[in-house]
Design a protein around this motif. Structure first.
Motif, short mmCIF file in Angstrom:
data_model
loop_
_atom_site.label_atom_id
_atom_site.label_comp_id
_atom_site.label_asym_id
_atom_site.label_seq_id
_atom_site.Cartn_x
_atom_site.Cartn_y
_atom_site.Cartn_z
N LEU A 169 0.91 -6.40 23.02
CA LEU A 169 1.37 -7.46 22.49
C LEU A 169 1.72 -6.97 21.14
N TYR A 170 2.52 -8.06 20.61
CA TYR A 170 3.16 -7.83 19.05
C TYR A 170 3.49 -9.24 18.40
N ALA A 171 3.46 -9.17 17.27
CA ALA A 171 3.71 -10.45 16.41
C ALA A 171 2.79 -11.68 16.69
N CYS A 172 1.39 -10.84 16.65
CA CYS A 172 0.34 -11.70 17.17
C CYS A 172 -0.07 -12.95 16.13
N ILE A 206 -3.47 -10.85 7.52
CA ILE A 206 -3.17 -10.10 8.84
C ILE A 206 -1.71 -9.88 9.14
N TYR A 207 -1.33 -8.88 9.65
CA TYR A 207 0.13 -8.34 9.79
C TYR A 207 0.22 -7.69 10.88
N SER A 208 1.78 -7.57 11.43
CA SER A 208 1.84 -6.61 12.57
C SER A 208 2.85 -5.52 11.86
N THR A 209 2.44 -4.36 12.55
CA THR A 209 3.37 -3.18 12.29
C THR A 209 3.64 -2.37 13.44
N TRP A 210 4.79 -1.68 13.73
CA TRP A 210 5.06 -0.63 14.79
C TRP A 210 4.42 0.64 14.52
N GLY A 211 3.76 1.27 15.59
CA GLY A 211 3.31 2.56 15.30
C GLY A 211 4.10 3.58 14.55
N LYS A 212 5.15 3.66 14.89
CA LYS A 212 6.08 4.52 14.18
C LYS A 212 6.35 4.53 12.75
N GLY A 213 5.87 3.26 12.13
CA GLY A 213 6.01 3.19 10.72
C GLY A 213 4.82 2.91 10.32
N ALA A 238 -1.69 3.68 15.18
CA ALA A 238 -1.95 2.80 16.03
C ALA A 238 -1.16 1.64 16.10
N GLY A 239 -0.41 1.16 15.01
CA GLY A 239 0.30 -0.11 14.81
C GLY A 239 -0.05 -1.27 15.36
N GLY A 240 0.56 -2.28 15.83
CA GLY A 240 -0.19 -3.63 16.16
C GLY A 240 -0.75 -4.31 15.27
N LEU A 241 -1.65 -5.42 15.50
CA LEU A 241 -2.21 -6.25 14.42
C LEU A 241 -3.20 -5.63 13.63
N GLN A 242 -2.85 -5.68 12.38
CA GLN A 242 -3.96 -4.97 11.63
C GLN A 242 -4.33 -6.11 10.35
N GLY A 243 -5.33 -5.77 9.49
CA GLY A 243 -5.67 -6.67 8.47
C GLY A 243 -6.38 -6.10 7.34
N LEU A 244 -6.55 -6.95 6.13
CA LEU A 244 -7.22 -6.60 4.97
C LEU A 244 -8.33 -7.64 4.77
N SER A 272 0.89 -1.33 -0.03
CA SER A 272 0.12 0.05 0.05
C SER A 272 0.62 1.10 -0.24
N GLY A 273 2.09 1.30 0.47
CA GLY A 273 2.81 2.22 0.63
C GLY A 273 2.62 3.22 1.78
N TRP A 274 1.75 2.29 3.01
CA TRP A 274 1.44 2.92 4.01
C TRP A 274 2.42 2.59 5.30
N TYR A 275 3.10 1.47 5.06
CA TYR A 275 3.97 0.97 6.33
C TYR A 275 5.38 0.85 5.96
N SER A 276 6.25 1.03 7.14
CA SER A 276 7.74 0.88 6.89
C SER A 276 8.03 -0.88 7.03
N GLU A 277 7.02 -1.50 7.68
CA GLU A 277 7.04 -3.01 7.74
C GLU A 277 5.79 -3.43 7.91
N MET A 278 5.44 -4.59 7.34
CA MET A 278 4.28 -5.52 7.43
C MET A 278 4.72 -6.70 7.84
N GLU A 279 4.80 -7.46 9.08
CA GLU A 279 5.45 -8.40 9.61
C GLU A 279 4.78 -9.38 10.16
N VAL A 280 5.11 -10.52 10.05
CA VAL A 280 4.45 -11.81 10.49
C VAL A 280 3.02 -11.83 9.96
#
Length: 359
Positions: free
Chosen positions: A309-312, A264-271, A280-286, A242-250
């Protein structure tokens, strides 16, 4: 009551600031209170973070694999550079039997000669395969990530055997092959997640898109098995960029009770620069009717980074409950939030990898 955003889970009344409009209960306090009632499962000797698992339906046991390192390293974030894979079991994520802290680690004799990072584990005819992340400290700046594969005859093996000739690297047609000067986070080619669909085998990875700007390169890579053997892979265009995240993890893939797919994926709020998540970071999804048609323009916030919680992981066997690692203290913890998401096809027991079994 479950707190989510934008109808990501059905039958939940959602409010931007409060869980229940008439009671004015703040989201953060609700989440913190909920986590207080869930046991934090910590290793007595080691700091534990990302985990993955194989669920044995017959015994109803979760076989856990987790990253761990000496506890004193976590304060300075150095634990990432000493990570190894441990093994344990649990019946319900309320208690864990920590069996062995080191069943797979780096070796100076292989390409993966630095720490081991997050992986996935599947059952095949000859035993089990573990896909994992690692790096070679002599190449580039030492942060270029690739995917390796290890084999074990039994899920509780004392040592997994890496297949030294297998090293899955990014295809620079779609993905950054190494760190990019000026980017806000390190190179990404990690966190494998395998699934099957219509006779083909696919893998998701946390990646960096070659076509996105610095600081917003986060993407989820899509790979396909060339021959069904699980050993040879080809890169396809990203399943999400999307060009909206520094990282899309796990990254992980599931289905809801209506049959729609959830990426679903995890991301840090700063990115996190998505307009619907407010950093907000955390666990997000499409959400999409088919897993190849995700629209990255409307990500859903499932569990904000403020939850701690992270990398959920979503645990389908526990009514889709969200389970993650506790960022502040280390260790694995249930969230109490149940999504009712179902597992996609991750059955690989028919795959014949006899060459691996004889190695």
């Amino acid at each position: 009551m479950v707190v989510l955003v934008d109808k990501f889970i059905e039958k939940v009344v959602l409010v931007d600031k409060f869980i229940e409009k008439d009671k004015f209960i703040e989201k953060d306090k609700f989440i913190e209170k909920g986590l207080e009632t869930k046991p934090l499962l910590q290793h007595s000797d080691y700091y534990v973070w990302d985990f993955w698992y194989y669920y044995d339906k017959k015994s109803q046991i979760y076989h856990l694999f987790y990253l761990n390192a000496d506890r004193h390293l976590a304060a300075s974030d150095r634990h990432h550079f000493f990570a190894r894979v441990g093994y344990g079991t649990t019946e319900d994520f309320r208690a864990i039997k920590w069996i062995d802290y080191n069943v797979l680690s780096a070796s100076s004799q292989r390409w993966d000669n630095t720490s081991i990072w997050t992986g996935d584990v599947i059952k095949i005819k000859q035993g089990f395969l573990m896909f994992y992340t690692s790096r070679n400290q002599q190449e580039d700046d030492g942060m270029t990530q690739n995917i390796g594969i290890a084999y074990a005859e039994t899920i509780d093996a004392k040592q997994w055997q890496p297949l030294p000739d297998i090293r899955i690297a990014p295809d620079r047609q779609f993905y950054e092959p190494k760190n990019v000067v000026g980017d806000s986070s390190t190179h990404a080619w990690r966190d494998p997640f395998l699934f099957r669909d219509r006779g083909q085998i696919f893998m998701l990875l946390s990646a960096k898109s070659i076509h996105l700007p610095l600081g917003k390169k986060g993407a989820i890579a899509l790979l396909r098995s060339r021959d069904g053997s699980l050993l040879n892979w080809e890169s396809l265009p990203p399943i999400s960029q999307s060009g909206w995240y520094s990282e899309m993890e796990v990254p992980q893939l599931y289905q809801d009770t209506q049959g729609e797919y959830k990426l679903i994926y995890s991301t840090w709020g700063k990115g996190d620069f998505a307009p619907t998540t407010h950093q907000a970071g955390g666990l997000q999804g499409l959400t999409a009717s088919h897993w190849q048609n995700f629209n990255p323009q409307s990500p859903d916030l499932i569990l904000p980074g403020r939850s701690g919680l992270y990398a959920c992981r979503i645990i389908p066997e526990l009514e889709g409950e969200i389970v993650g690692f506790n960022v502040k203290n280390g260790g694995i913890q249930r969230s109490g939030i149940k999504t009712n998401y179902r597992e996609v096809n991750r059955d690989f027991k028919d795959i014949d990898c006899s060459v691996i079994g004889k190695s």
